[in-house]
Design a protein around this motif. Structure first.
Motif, PDB file in Angstrom:
ATOM      1  N   SER A  17       0.826  -1.207   0.000  1.00  0.00           N
ATOM      2  CA  SER A  17       0.000   0.000   0.000  1.00  0.00           C
ATOM      3  C   SER A  17       0.865   1.264   0.000  1.00  0.00           C
ATOM      4  O   SER A  17       0.507   2.269  -0.618  1.00  0.00           O
ATOM      5  CB  SER A  17      -0.937   0.000   1.211  1.00  0.00           C
ATOM      6  N   ALA A  20       2.185   1.718  -3.557  1.00  0.00           N
ATOM      7  CA  ALA A  20       1.140   2.141  -4.492  1.00  0.00           C
ATOM      8  C   ALA A  20       0.918   3.650  -4.415  1.00  0.00           C
ATOM      9  O   ALA A  20       0.757   4.332  -5.440  1.00  0.00           O
ATOM     10  CB  ALA A  20      -0.160   1.392  -4.201  1.00  0.00           C
ATOM     11  N   MET A  21       0.901   4.196  -3.190  1.00  0.00           N
ATOM     12  CA  MET A  21       0.719   5.639  -3.025  1.00  0.00           C
ATOM     13  C   MET A  21       1.885   6.407  -3.632  1.00  0.00           C
ATOM     14  O   MET A  21       1.695   7.392  -4.356  1.00  0.00           O
ATOM     15  CB  MET A  21       0.584   5.994  -1.537  1.00  0.00           C
ATOM     16  N   THR A  35      -6.339   6.461 -10.337  1.00  0.00           N
ATOM     17  CA  THR A  35      -6.653   5.697  -9.118  1.00  0.00           C
ATOM     18  C   THR A  35      -8.089   5.925  -8.658  1.00  0.00           C
ATOM     19  O   THR A  35      -8.588   5.182  -7.813  1.00  0.00           O
ATOM     20  CB  THR A  35      -5.701   6.081  -7.977  1.00  0.00           C
ATOM     21  N   THR A  37     -11.401   6.631  -6.912  1.00  0.00           N
ATOM     22  CA  THR A  37     -11.856   6.788  -5.528  1.00  0.00           C
ATOM     23  C   THR A  37     -10.853   6.269  -4.509  1.00  0.00           C
ATOM     24  O   THR A  37     -11.042   6.471  -3.310  1.00  0.00           O
ATOM     25  CB  THR A  37     -13.194   6.065  -5.326  1.00  0.00           C
ATOM     26  N   THR A  38      -9.786   5.597  -4.956  1.00  0.00           N
ATOM     27  CA  THR A  38      -8.785   5.112  -4.006  1.00  0.00           C
ATOM     28  C   THR A  38      -8.162   6.269  -3.242  1.00  0.00           C
ATOM     29  O   THR A  38      -8.002   6.194  -2.016  1.00  0.00           O
ATOM     30  CB  THR A  38      -7.679   4.333  -4.740  1.00  0.00           C
ATOM     31  N   TYR A  39      -7.805   7.338  -3.937  1.00  0.00           N
ATOM     32  CA  TYR A  39      -7.177   8.486  -3.294  1.00  0.00           C
ATOM     33  C   TYR A  39      -8.019   9.757  -3.357  1.00  0.00           C
ATOM     34  O   TYR A  39      -7.629  10.762  -2.771  1.00  0.00           O
ATOM     35  CB  TYR A  39      -5.802   8.747  -3.920  1.00  0.00           C
ATOM     36  N   PRO A  41     -11.852  10.181  -2.553  1.00  0.00           N
ATOM     37  CA  PRO A  41     -13.138   9.557  -2.209  1.00  0.00           C
ATOM     38  C   PRO A  41     -14.325  10.310  -2.804  1.00  0.00           C
ATOM     39  O   PRO A  41     -14.288  11.530  -2.988  1.00  0.00           O
ATOM     40  CB  PRO A  41     -13.153   9.608  -0.677  1.00  0.00           C
ATOM     41  N   GLN A 259      -6.533  15.933  -2.165  1.00  0.00           N
ATOM     42  CA  GLN A 259      -7.958  15.876  -1.842  1.00  0.00           C
ATOM     43  C   GLN A 259      -8.506  17.256  -1.508  1.00  0.00           C
ATOM     44  O   GLN A 259      -9.601  17.626  -1.948  1.00  0.00           O
ATOM     45  CB  GLN A 259      -8.170  14.905  -0.678  1.00  0.00           C
TER      46      GLN A 259
END
Length: 518
Positions: A17, A20-21, A35, A37-39, A41, A259
């Protein structure tokens, strides 16, 4: 149950994880959007259409990548040096260490960058597969230019590694490395996935296309009798192949900024379009009639309420809004702007925090637990990045030891050393002043020339730094992400007073982040 050669170890899954970020941030805006909604929302009850519009309006302010490249460059502003006492056979590797034309310094910089980003990285010291009927002696190998070479195994390419403890030392028993090669079939490209399995006595190579079965396509004896893989940890490991990446906190802050910036862009979009509202208007209120819907979109026709354009409300310079209710009125509802200011302050706060986190690795501290006992006793201070660079030099030295064993050379440890540049960083007392300097430059309170002079005075930049040459490099790169300012707000003016012409807004200021196994 059949075991899959591409299975991931528990250590890999624990790190996945984080990687991946980091990978998404390094990929920039396009990768972050991919990506979904993974990063980023989805808001409660947000439709697919609204979410996709918000996603496409989101742009990454890539502080992580900028900081990573700046930090990773510091140990390589001077060449990586193999000690003169090392054998000539090993010095011959330095100019083309990977048989791909890369010298030791440029190759090591890329390896160091991967380790700094992901917490660890690996060096496989390999040797070409040869036909021993044709090549029988070392002289034959030299004549045929057959020699060991270094292979960078990125953090996320090592699917699994297992080790035992023998005589107090950790000894690898098996590693599995994922590779992807492109083959040409006619006029098409076909991606072929590979897994290389290396054990103490042998090695194997498996292939598959798509989701097909794994096929053993090559293999042979590992004549070394051990696995020539070196792992460099960018910090203190939490366990075997486990570590918290040193820039993970910065990556998390950059994700938070992504975000928050998305929400800020969304609220700006909403605020720029006032909403027409009405009170005292009923369905019986007279409406302007249209005789034709020609030139109107389907959405406008639907909004008007009737396919022939009769009824509904028409908005425009040639339309009249009426109501039979004496108390009725039409008006626009606009955003107050309070949330916009709050969002802007949140972004500024996050950018300040990212600046502080990026400086952390280059601050020299005497209490640095990664320094050696000798350094502590002599009162020397080292930054975390300096300590990482020194340990990276040790890892390169071990890789050269493995290379020596491929050609049957016995080299004492004191004869084989690799030096990586470590003369950089800022003293702990200067860190606060440096952070203030960064903020002043970002706010446009000081010039770039003054800023660079101060960095050079503090030895953050080398003494031979050329400002004019660097300016040419910047011009060639073009504008950086996040450097364009929004237009200033229109201030209300007293009645009858005209607004004088305003000079153009100056360009924005970019933030500064301080048998072989082949």
């Amino acid at each position: 149950m059949t075991s899959d050669v591409s299975n991931k170890s528990s250590a890999y899954k624990a790190m996945e994880s984080h990687w991946a970020m980091v990978k998404a941030l390094q990929g920039g805006t396009e990768a972050m959007r991919a990506t979904g909604t993974t990063y980023l929302p989805r808001h409660a009850r947000e439709s697919d259409e609204a979410y996709n519009e918000r996603l496409q309006r989101s742009f990454l302010f890539n502080y992580f990548e900028t900081s990573l490249s700046t930090l990773a460059e510091m140990p390589f502003t001077k060449p990586v040096v193999l000690a003169d006492s090392a054998p000539e056979e090993l010095h011959n590797l330095v100019g083309d260490v990977d048989r791909q034309g890369n010298d030791l310094t440029s190759w090591a910089r890329n390896v160091f960058t991967d380790g700094l980003a992901n917490g660890l990285t690996h060096i496989l010291v390999d040797f070409p597969k040869v036909d021993r009927a044709q090549v029988q002696t070392r002289a034959d190998e030299v004549e045929a230019d057959i020699r060991p070479y270094f292979v960078h195994v990125p953090a996320d390419a090592l699917l699994a590694a297992y080790a035992t403890v023998e005589g107090g030392a950790q000894v690898l028993t098996q590693v599995r490395i994922r590779e992807v090669v492109t083959k040409v079939s006619g006029y098409d490209e076909v991606a072929v996935e590979r897994v290389r399995v290396i054990e103490q006595e042998e090695w194997k190579l498996f292939e598959r296309e798509g989701k097909g079965a794994w096929t053993l396509v090559d293999g042979g004896e590992n004549t070394l009798g051990f696995i020539p893989l070196v792992t460099w940890y960018a910090g203190k490991p939490k366990g075997f192949m486990l570590i918290r990446p040193p820039l993970l906190s910065l990556a998390e802050k950059n994700l938070e900024h992504w975000q928050s910036a998305s929400d800020q862009r969304n609220i700006l979009t909403v605020a720029r379009f006032p909403i027409l509202a009405a009170s005292g208007v009923t369905e019986e209120s007279p409406r302007e009639e249209r005789t034709s819907t020609e030139g109107m979109s389907a959405e406008d026709v639907e909004f008007l309420g009737k396919s022939r354009g009769q009824g509904g409300i028409t908005i425009g310079p040639h339309s009249l809004l009426t109501t039979t209710n004496p108390q009725g009125k039409f008006y626009y509802v606009e955003h107050t702007g309070a949330a916009i200011d709050a969002g802007a302050k949140d972004l500024e706060r996050l950018e300040d925090q990212m600046a502080a986190l990026s400086i952390e690795l280059v601050v020299r501290r005497k209490s640095n637990t990664t320094a050696t006992e000798k350094d502590i006793n002599t009162g020397q201070s080292y930054s975390k990045l300096q300590s990482m660079a020194r340990r990276f030099g040790d890892s390169l030295a071990l890789a050269f030891h493995f290379a020596a064993q491929w050609v049957s050379l016995d080299v004492p440890d004191d004869k084989l050393r690799v030096s990586v540049h470590t003369d950089f960083g800022v003293e702990e007392g200067d860190a606060q002043g440096l952070e203030v300097l960064f903020k002043a430059r970002a706010a446009g309170d000081i010039s770039r020339k003054t800023f660079l002079k101060e960095l050079q005075r503090r030895s953050t930049l080398s003494a031979d730094f050329d400002e004019e040459l660097d300016a040419d490099y910047l011009e060639a790169e073009g504008p950086r992400l996040g450097t364009l300012r929004s237009e200033p707000k229109d201030e209300p003016q007293p009645p009858g007073q005209t607004v004088p012409p305003q000079p153009p807004v100056a360009g924005g200021v970019p933030p500064v982040a301080a048998g072989g196994a082949a």
